[in-house]
Motif scaffolding. Structure first.
Motif, PDB file in Angstrom:
ATOM      1  N   MET A 136      33.507  50.453  33.643  1.00  0.00           N
ATOM      2  CA  MET A 136      34.885  49.940  33.682  1.00  0.00           C
ATOM      3  C   MET A 136      35.472  49.858  32.280  1.00  0.00           C
ATOM      4  O   MET A 136      36.635  50.213  32.073  1.00  0.00           O
ATOM      5  CB  MET A 136      34.933  48.557  34.347  1.00  0.00           C
ATOM      6  CG  MET A 136      34.830  48.620  35.837  1.00  0.00           C
ATOM      7  SD  MET A 136      34.969  47.046  36.737  1.00  0.00           S
ATOM      8  CE  MET A 136      35.275  45.831  35.551  1.00  0.00           C
ATOM      9  N   PHE A 137      34.688  49.393  31.311  1.00  0.00           N
ATOM     10  CA  PHE A 137      35.176  49.334  29.938  1.00  0.00           C
ATOM     11  C   PHE A 137      35.498  50.725  29.415  1.00  0.00           C
ATOM     12  O   PHE A 137      36.520  50.917  28.754  1.00  0.00           O
ATOM     13  CB  PHE A 137      34.146  48.649  29.029  1.00  0.00           C
ATOM     14  CG  PHE A 137      34.599  48.574  27.611  1.00  0.00           C
ATOM     15  CD1 PHE A 137      35.563  47.653  27.229  1.00  0.00           C
ATOM     16  CD2 PHE A 137      34.098  49.446  26.656  1.00  0.00           C
ATOM     17  CE1 PHE A 137      36.011  47.589  25.915  1.00  0.00           C
ATOM     18  CE2 PHE A 137      34.536  49.391  25.341  1.00  0.00           C
ATOM     19  CZ  PHE A 137      35.487  48.461  24.973  1.00  0.00           C
ATOM     20  N   ALA A 138      34.646  51.704  29.716  1.00  0.00           N
ATOM     21  CA  ALA A 138      34.897  53.075  29.265  1.00  0.00           C
ATOM     22  C   ALA A 138      36.188  53.621  29.873  1.00  0.00           C
ATOM     23  O   ALA A 138      36.994  54.257  29.183  1.00  0.00           O
ATOM     24  CB  ALA A 138      33.713  53.970  29.623  1.00  0.00           C
ATOM     25  N   VAL A 139      36.413  53.360  31.139  1.00  0.00           N
ATOM     26  CA  VAL A 139      37.637  53.829  31.799  1.00  0.00           C
ATOM     27  C   VAL A 139      38.858  53.160  31.174  1.00  0.00           C
ATOM     28  O   VAL A 139      39.852  53.831  30.861  1.00  0.00           O
ATOM     29  CB  VAL A 139      37.572  53.562  33.321  1.00  0.00           C
ATOM     30  CG1 VAL A 139      38.938  53.747  33.971  1.00  0.00           C
ATOM     31  CG2 VAL A 139      36.547  54.466  33.967  1.00  0.00           C
ATOM     32  N   PHE A 140      38.807  51.841  30.971  1.00  0.00           N
ATOM     33  CA  PHE A 140      39.923  51.144  30.336  1.00  0.00           C
ATOM     34  C   PHE A 140      40.174  51.668  28.937  1.00  0.00           C
ATOM     35  O   PHE A 140      41.318  51.833  28.525  1.00  0.00           O
ATOM     36  CB  PHE A 140      39.672  49.631  30.285  1.00  0.00           C
ATOM     37  CG  PHE A 140      40.042  48.924  31.547  1.00  0.00           C
ATOM     38  CD1 PHE A 140      41.346  48.905  32.003  1.00  0.00           C
ATOM     39  CD2 PHE A 140      39.074  48.269  32.288  1.00  0.00           C
ATOM     40  CE1 PHE A 140      41.694  48.250  33.159  1.00  0.00           C
ATOM     41  CE2 PHE A 140      39.413  47.610  33.456  1.00  0.00           C
ATOM     42  CZ  PHE A 140      40.722  47.603  33.893  1.00  0.00           C
TER      43      PHE A 140
ATOM     44  N   ILE B 172      25.179  45.581  34.844  1.00  0.00           N
ATOM     45  CA  ILE B 172      25.717  46.012  33.552  1.00  0.00           C
ATOM     46  C   ILE B 172      26.355  47.396  33.614  1.00  0.00           C
ATOM     47  O   ILE B 172      27.397  47.625  32.999  1.00  0.00           O
ATOM     48  CB  ILE B 172      24.615  45.961  32.472  1.00  0.00           C
ATOM     49  CG1 ILE B 172      24.260  44.507  32.192  1.00  0.00           C
ATOM     50  CG2 ILE B 172      25.051  46.649  31.197  1.00  0.00           C
ATOM     51  CD1 ILE B 172      23.131  44.315  31.215  1.00  0.00           C
ATOM     52  N   VAL B 173      25.773  48.313  34.344  1.00  0.00           N
ATOM     53  CA  VAL B 173      26.286  49.691  34.397  1.00  0.00           C
ATOM     54  C   VAL B 173      27.734  49.741  34.886  1.00  0.00           C
ATOM     55  O   VAL B 173      28.573  50.402  34.262  1.00  0.00           O
ATOM     56  CB  VAL B 173      25.351  50.587  35.238  1.00  0.00           C
ATOM     57  CG1 VAL B 173      25.986  51.932  35.521  1.00  0.00           C
ATOM     58  CG2 VAL B 173      24.016  50.761  34.522  1.00  0.00           C
ATOM     59  N   PRO B 174      28.108  49.058  35.960  1.00  0.00           N
ATOM     60  CA  PRO B 174      29.525  49.097  36.365  1.00  0.00           C
ATOM     61  C   PRO B 174      30.465  48.488  35.324  1.00  0.00           C
ATOM     62  O   PRO B 174      31.579  48.968  35.131  1.00  0.00           O
ATOM     63  CB  PRO B 174      29.560  48.285  37.657  1.00  0.00           C
ATOM     64  CG  PRO B 174      28.188  48.326  38.184  1.00  0.00           C
ATOM     65  CD  PRO B 174      27.289  48.400  37.004  1.00  0.00           C
ATOM     66  N   LEU B 175      30.005  47.435  34.629  1.00  0.00           N
ATOM     67  CA  LEU B 175      30.839  46.848  33.582  1.00  0.00           C
ATOM     68  C   LEU B 175      31.067  47.826  32.436  1.00  0.00           C
ATOM     69  O   LEU B 175      32.185  47.946  31.920  1.00  0.00           O
ATOM     70  CB  LEU B 175      30.201  45.563  33.053  1.00  0.00           C
ATOM     71  CG  LEU B 175      30.243  44.360  33.991  1.00  0.00           C
ATOM     72  CD1 LEU B 175      29.513  43.182  33.366  1.00  0.00           C
ATOM     73  CD2 LEU B 175      31.668  43.987  34.307  1.00  0.00           C
ATOM     74  N   VAL B 176      30.028  48.526  32.044  1.00  0.00           N
ATOM     75  CA  VAL B 176      30.158  49.528  30.971  1.00  0.00           C
ATOM     76  C   VAL B 176      31.078  50.653  31.424  1.00  0.00           C
ATOM     77  O   VAL B 176      31.937  51.108  30.655  1.00  0.00           O
ATOM     78  CB  VAL B 176      28.776  50.061  30.561  1.00  0.00           C
ATOM     79  CG1 VAL B 176      28.888  51.256  29.643  1.00  0.00           C
ATOM     80  CG2 VAL B 176      27.955  48.958  29.910  1.00  0.00           C
TER      81      VAL B 176
END
Length: 105
Positions: free
Chosen positions: A27-31, A21-25
């Protein structure tokens, strides 16, 4: 000895979920901060510019046509291109307003 190495290397259920979950969060923050937020800000600036247009403003269309606003409706604009020619455009076809040197002083 091999059993202890395998047991130490195997992740537990919650840590594998967190590591997923941490990498997905992230990535969403960066996008969001690099793509979505600047695009929304640019769109809001464009909408404010289109709403602030008035009769007599000099503008440039998306196609590069320069003209002066003669009439405005809700979604259309009539531009005077020269002394004789008047063209009707959608309001969304306006790229930007041109500031004349006398207005900027």
């Amino acid at each position: 000895m091999y059993m202890f190495q395998y047991a130490a290397a195997a992740p537990s259920g919650t840590s594998s979920l967190i590591s997923f979950i941490v990498p997905l969060v992230l990535m969403f923050a960066v996008f969001y901060f690099l793509l979505i937020r600047p695009q929304k800000k640019k769109q809001q600036t464009r909408n404010n510019m289109l709403n602030a247009l008035q009769k007599g403003d000099k503008i440039v269309t998306i196609g590069g046509l320069h003209g002066t606003i003669m009439e405005m409706a809700d979604d259309t604009v009539v531009l005077r291109v020269n002394d004789v020619t008047k063209l009707t455009f959608d309001r969304n076809a306006i790229s930007h307003r041109v500031d004349t040197p006398s207005e900027s002083k």
